[in-house]
Design an enzyme around this catalytic site. Structure first.
Site, PDB file in Angstrom:
ATOM      1  N   CYS A 136      -1.758   4.461  -3.759  1.00 11.64           N
ATOM      2  CA  CYS A 136      -1.709   3.309  -2.847  1.00 11.64           C
ATOM      3  C   CYS A 136      -2.397   3.638  -1.526  1.00 11.64           C
ATOM      4  CB  CYS A 136      -0.255   2.908  -2.598  1.00 11.64           C
ATOM      5  SG  CYS A 136      -0.071   1.569  -1.423  1.00 11.64           S
ATOM      6  N   CYS A 139      -0.692   2.207   1.602  1.00 14.31           N
ATOM      7  CA  CYS A 139       0.521   2.946   2.001  1.00 14.31           C
ATOM      8  C   CYS A 139       0.159   4.286   2.638  1.00 14.31           C
ATOM      9  CB  CYS A 139       1.408   3.266   0.802  1.00 14.31           C
ATOM     10  SG  CYS A 139       1.595   1.984  -0.413  1.00 14.31           S
ATOM     11  N   ASP A 140      -0.790   5.001   2.070  1.00 14.04           N
ATOM     12  CA  ASP A 140      -0.960   6.416   2.414  1.00 14.04           C
ATOM     13  C   ASP A 140      -2.280   6.769   3.096  1.00 14.04           C
ATOM     14  OD1 ASP A 140       1.520   6.986   1.278  1.00 14.04           O
ATOM     15  OD2 ASP A 140       0.660   7.164  -0.719  1.00 14.04           O
TER      16      ASP A 140
END
Ligand code: NAP
Length: 309
Positions: A136, A139-140
């Site tokens: 992701c 997200c990261d």
């Protein structure tokens, strides 16, 4: 097996979509039953820090956010059971949901079983998830500022996420198993013309290696079989998602992307059966969008149940 019990609404899945649906259904006094399956909180439980969910400007770790969703769902009267649906019969009403040792019937069902990122299934992958391996970018990506990272895949997701990762990373190298992308022309042109994006063609990742966190990849040319070690600070894998549709196989209309087809009220091809989150979403796959869809599906289920009274 116990005698079957009846519920107005059963929600299958306890990720952001399922638990948001539970909050809304519970607040409509439906006392929903949520069946969590094997993965309480869904993909959220695999995410270390979520920094883009509104209301948490300092971020929150995934399991903590999941647990807040759960607390809020229970507070209004949802029952959450940690069990796996063995079979689901949507052919006749009331719908039938069979668990390990109890059977339920329900007037409405909300499907929120989510999806799982496809894995490479290579050595090192399980070991380094969250320590240099991510599925992701939204997200990261932030954690890879000024790093040299690799992206695996050649579809729209891989190229779109590779472009997104250029905001943070020093370089983003896409490793694709063929010499042509599956991604659409616009994304491809953008990536080919981006100074930070490079490509390694006709190549597969055979192993992900590290020492505490990922630091190199063993790759292999699919044309010559030659192997090479590539240093890296991180690897993002975007080789598709598989919606968790085992229990509904053959029962509902699906989209070309393999997700559950829904109308603008999130109702599936069977009236009274609704779907929310990644099981019906091939594009957004965010905690906030899944939660929104869960709320919307519950509102639709409430309206549907009113038509039965
Ligand atoms: P996808 O289109 O199925 O692409 C998956 C990619 O991963 C393909 O390039 C495939 O290679 C590669 N791949 C699959 N298994 C692999 C393996 N084991 N090892 C190495 N590579 C592997 O999936 P997606 O990119 O997630 O897209 C899913 C759907 O969402 C698509 O319909 C896509 O168009 C849509 N989508 C659209 C947008 C957009 O419009 N902006 C953004 C994201 C997604 P091959 O090419 O060789 O098969």
């Amino acid at each position: 097996m116990e005698q079957s019990k009846h519920r107005k609404v059963i929600i299958i899945g306890a990720g952001p979509a399922g638990l948001s649906a539970a909050i809304y259904a519970a607040r409509a006094d439906l006392q929903p039953l949520v069946i969590s399956g094997m993965s309480l909180y869904g993909q959220v439980s695999l995410t270390t820090t979520i920094e883009n969910y509104p209301g948490f400007p300092n971020g929150i770790n995934g399991p903590d956010l999941g647990s807040l969703f759960e607390e809020q769902a229970r507070k209004f009267g949802s029952e959450i059971v940690f069990d796996v649906v063995q079979s689901l019969d949507l052919c006749a009403k009331p719908f039938k949901v069979v668990l390990s040792d109890v059977e339920y019937t329900a007037d409405a069902i909300i499907l929120a079983m989510g999806a799982e990122a496809r894995k490479l299934n290579v050595p090192g992958e399980n070991e380094y998830v969250g320590r240099g391996i991510s599925y992701c970018a939204t997200c990261d990506g932030w954690f890879f500022k000024d790093k040299n990272i690799h992206v695996v895949g050649g579809g729209d997701s891989a190229i779109e996420e590779a472009l997104f990762l250029t905001r943070f990373a020093r370089s983003v190298t896409v490793i694709h198993r063929r010499d042509a992308l599956r991604a659409g022309a616009i994304l491809e042109n953008r990536a080919r013309n981006h100074p930070k994006v490079k490509f390694i063609w006709d190549t597969v990742v055979k192993e992900i290696r590290g020492n505490g966190s990922v630091h190199e990849l063993l790759v292999e040319s699919v044309k010559t079989g030659a192997q090479e070690i590539i240093p890296t600070d991180g690897i993002f894998i975007f080789i598709g998602h598989d919606p968790n549709i085992g229990i509904i196989a053959g029962q509902l209309k699906m989209t070309a992307q393999g997700t559950v087809a829904v109308d603008d009220r999130l109702q599936t091809s069977i009236p009274g059966v609704f779907a929310a989150g990644d099981i019906t979403d091939a594009h957004f796959r965010q905690v906030v969008t899944s939660a929104g869809m869960g709320a919307a599906a519950a509102i639709s289920a409430v309206s549907y149940l009113e038509t039965l009274d």
